[in-house]
Design a protein around this motif. Sequence first.
Motif, mmCIF file in Angstrom:
data_model
loop_
_atom_site.group_PDB
_atom_site.id
_atom_site.type_symbol
_atom_site.label_atom_id
_atom_site.label_comp_id
_atom_site.label_asym_id
_atom_site.label_seq_id
_atom_site.Cartn_x
_atom_site.Cartn_y
_atom_site.Cartn_z
ATOM 1 N N GLU A 40 3.036 -7.969 9.750
ATOM 2 C CA GLU A 40 3.610 -7.889 8.400
ATOM 3 C C GLU A 40 2.929 -6.734 7.666
ATOM 4 O O GLU A 40 1.694 -6.692 7.570
ATOM 5 C CB GLU A 40 3.430 -9.177 7.596
ATOM 6 N N GLY A 42 2.158 -4.649 4.113
ATOM 7 C CA GLY A 42 2.111 -4.925 2.672
ATOM 8 C C GLY A 42 2.166 -6.413 2.385
ATOM 9 O O GLY A 42 2.993 -6.886 1.609
ATOM 10 N N ASP A 65 -2.583 -4.727 3.843
ATOM 11 C CA ASP A 65 -2.131 -4.323 2.512
ATOM 12 C C ASP A 65 -3.062 -3.217 2.021
ATOM 13 O O ASP A 65 -4.243 -3.165 2.395
ATOM 14 C CB ASP A 65 -2.150 -5.511 1.539
ATOM 15 N N ASP A 67 -4.060 -2.904 -1.035
ATOM 16 C CA ASP A 67 -4.850 -3.371 -2.172
ATOM 17 C C ASP A 67 -5.952 -4.342 -1.702
ATOM 18 O O ASP A 67 -5.653 -5.433 -1.199
ATOM 19 C CB ASP A 67 -3.871 -4.071 -3.133
ATOM 20 N N MET A 70 -5.664 -7.982 -2.851
ATOM 21 C CA MET A 70 -4.647 -8.770 -2.132
ATOM 22 C C MET A 70 -5.166 -9.163 -0.749
ATOM 23 O O MET A 70 -4.957 -10.287 -0.288
ATOM 24 C CB MET A 70 -3.346 -7.959 -1.985
ATOM 25 N N GLY A 90 -5.136 -1.558 4.748
ATOM 26 C CA GLY A 90 -4.579 -0.412 5.460
ATOM 27 C C GLY A 90 -3.306 0.099 4.825
ATOM 28 O O GLY A 90 -2.817 -0.459 3.837
ATOM 29 N N VAL A 92 0.758 1.740 5.342
ATOM 30 C CA VAL A 92 1.940 1.695 6.203
ATOM 31 C C VAL A 92 2.042 2.952 7.060
ATOM 32 O O VAL A 92 2.482 2.899 8.205
ATOM 33 C CB VAL A 92 3.225 1.546 5.352
ATOM 34 N N GLY A 109 9.460 -6.524 0.658
ATOM 35 C CA GLY A 109 9.386 -5.714 -0.561
ATOM 36 C C GLY A 109 8.283 -4.677 -0.578
ATOM 37 O O GLY A 109 7.487 -4.641 -1.526
ATOM 38 N N HIS A 112 9.952 0.173 -0.858
ATOM 39 C CA HIS A 112 10.253 0.800 -2.159
ATOM 40 C C HIS A 112 8.982 1.250 -2.887
ATOM 41 O O HIS A 112 9.065 1.968 -3.873
ATOM 42 C CB HIS A 112 11.087 -0.134 -3.048
HETATM 43 C C1 LIG Z 1 6.025 -5.986 -4.157
HETATM 44 S S1 LIG Z 1 4.477 -6.274 -3.381
HETATM 45 C C2 LIG Z 1 4.969 -7.434 -2.118
HETATM 46 C C3 LIG Z 1 3.819 -8.266 -1.623
HETATM 47 C C4 LIG Z 1 4.231 -9.334 -0.609
HETATM 48 N N1 LIG Z 1 4.778 -8.715 0.592
HETATM 49 C C5 LIG Z 1 5.232 -10.285 -1.229
HETATM 50 O O1 LIG Z 1 6.391 -10.269 -0.841
HETATM 51 O O2 LIG Z 1 4.854 -11.030 -2.144
HETATM 52 C C6 LIG Z 1 4.205 -4.805 -2.444
HETATM 53 C C7 LIG Z 1 2.893 -4.820 -1.664
HETATM 54 O O3 LIG Z 1 2.828 -3.629 -0.886
HETATM 55 C C8 LIG Z 1 1.517 -3.118 -0.971
HETATM 56 N N2 LIG Z 1 1.582 -1.682 -0.668
HETATM 57 C C9 LIG Z 1 2.076 -0.686 -1.441
HETATM 58 N N3 LIG Z 1 1.990 0.488 -0.812
HETATM 59 C C10 LIG Z 1 1.416 0.245 0.394
HETATM 60 C C11 LIG Z 1 1.042 1.061 1.502
HETATM 61 N N4 LIG Z 1 1.244 2.379 1.496
HETATM 62 N N5 LIG Z 1 0.472 0.476 2.570
HETATM 63 C C12 LIG Z 1 0.265 -0.873 2.590
HETATM 64 N N6 LIG Z 1 0.602 -1.705 1.577
HETATM 65 C C13 LIG Z 1 1.163 -1.150 0.496
HETATM 66 C C14 LIG Z 1 1.059 -3.434 -2.372
HETATM 67 O O4 LIG Z 1 -0.352 -3.418 -2.486
HETATM 68 C C15 LIG Z 1 1.675 -4.810 -2.573
HETATM 69 O O5 LIG Z 1 0.806 -5.855 -2.206
#
Ligand SMILES: C[S@@+](CC[C@H](N)C(=O)[O-])C[C@H]1O[C@@H](n2cnc3c(N)ncnc32)[C@H](O)[C@@H]1O
Length: 195
Positions: A40, A42, A65, A67, A70, A90, A92, A109, A112
């Motif tokens: 999975e 993020g 993720d 963050d 998180m 890490g 993506v 999610g 985007h």
């Molecule tokens: C809208 S949240 C969704 C979190 C979780 N997947 C959920 O559905 O509740 C987007 C997540 O993507 C993470 N994120 C954003 N850019 C990222 C990247 N380049 N690599 C990894 N994670 C990332 C953010 O830190 C955040 O936790």
Amino acid sequence: MSRLETWMRVNPVREAVQRWYAGPLLRRLGGTVEGSRVLEIGCGHGVGVDIILGQFGAASVDAFDLDPDMVARAQQRLARHGERVRVWEGRVTEIPEPDGAYEAVFVFGVLHHLPGWRAGLTEVRRVLKPGGRLFAEESYAPFITHPVWRRLLHHSQEDRFDHEALLNELRTQHFRLRDQRRMGGGLGWLVADKA
Ligand SMILES: C[S@@+](CC[C@H](N)C(=O)[O-])C[C@H]1O[C@@H](n2cnc3c(N)ncnc32)[C@H](O)[C@@H]1O
């Protein structure tokens, strides 16, 4: 991340929607992943990993993720699964796994959020086995670029995509669409296989 953004990720409503709507919908669209090694991206605070284990029957789930807050929350939530789950900090665009490492990848999610969402999808494709399955829930341009949400949330505004653009990009990257749903213009779900 603003306090509003943290709340939007970590609240009982989002958790209930993910658990009781998004999970079952994705399973209807793409089936289960019984016994598979799954990633999975993020993962936020780890609700998705619980769903992938409990509703989809994965053998193990790796998750990361960007963050650190998180990641810490996810590690705490998921500790009870022991060695079936690994969570790290890490990005993506740099998944530290070899080509074809996973039988399925879940995206709740996240694309985007990426300035280069196509490159993110390419990296996801790289770590999928041939025939491996992508399960995705995404938010689209009408939501991301809406003047209200634009002020409140920090989303990249350049080159945002809608459901059609995501489906087109999947075709370009040689994914085979299995099934999809959309809700208005702002939200969609899809399952596609790496051809
Ligand atoms: C809208 S949240 C969704 C979190 C979780 N997947 C959920 O559905 O509740 C987007 C997540 O993507 C993470 N994120 C954003 N850019 C990222 C990247 N380049 N690599 C990894 N994670 C990332 C953010 O830190 C955040 O936790």
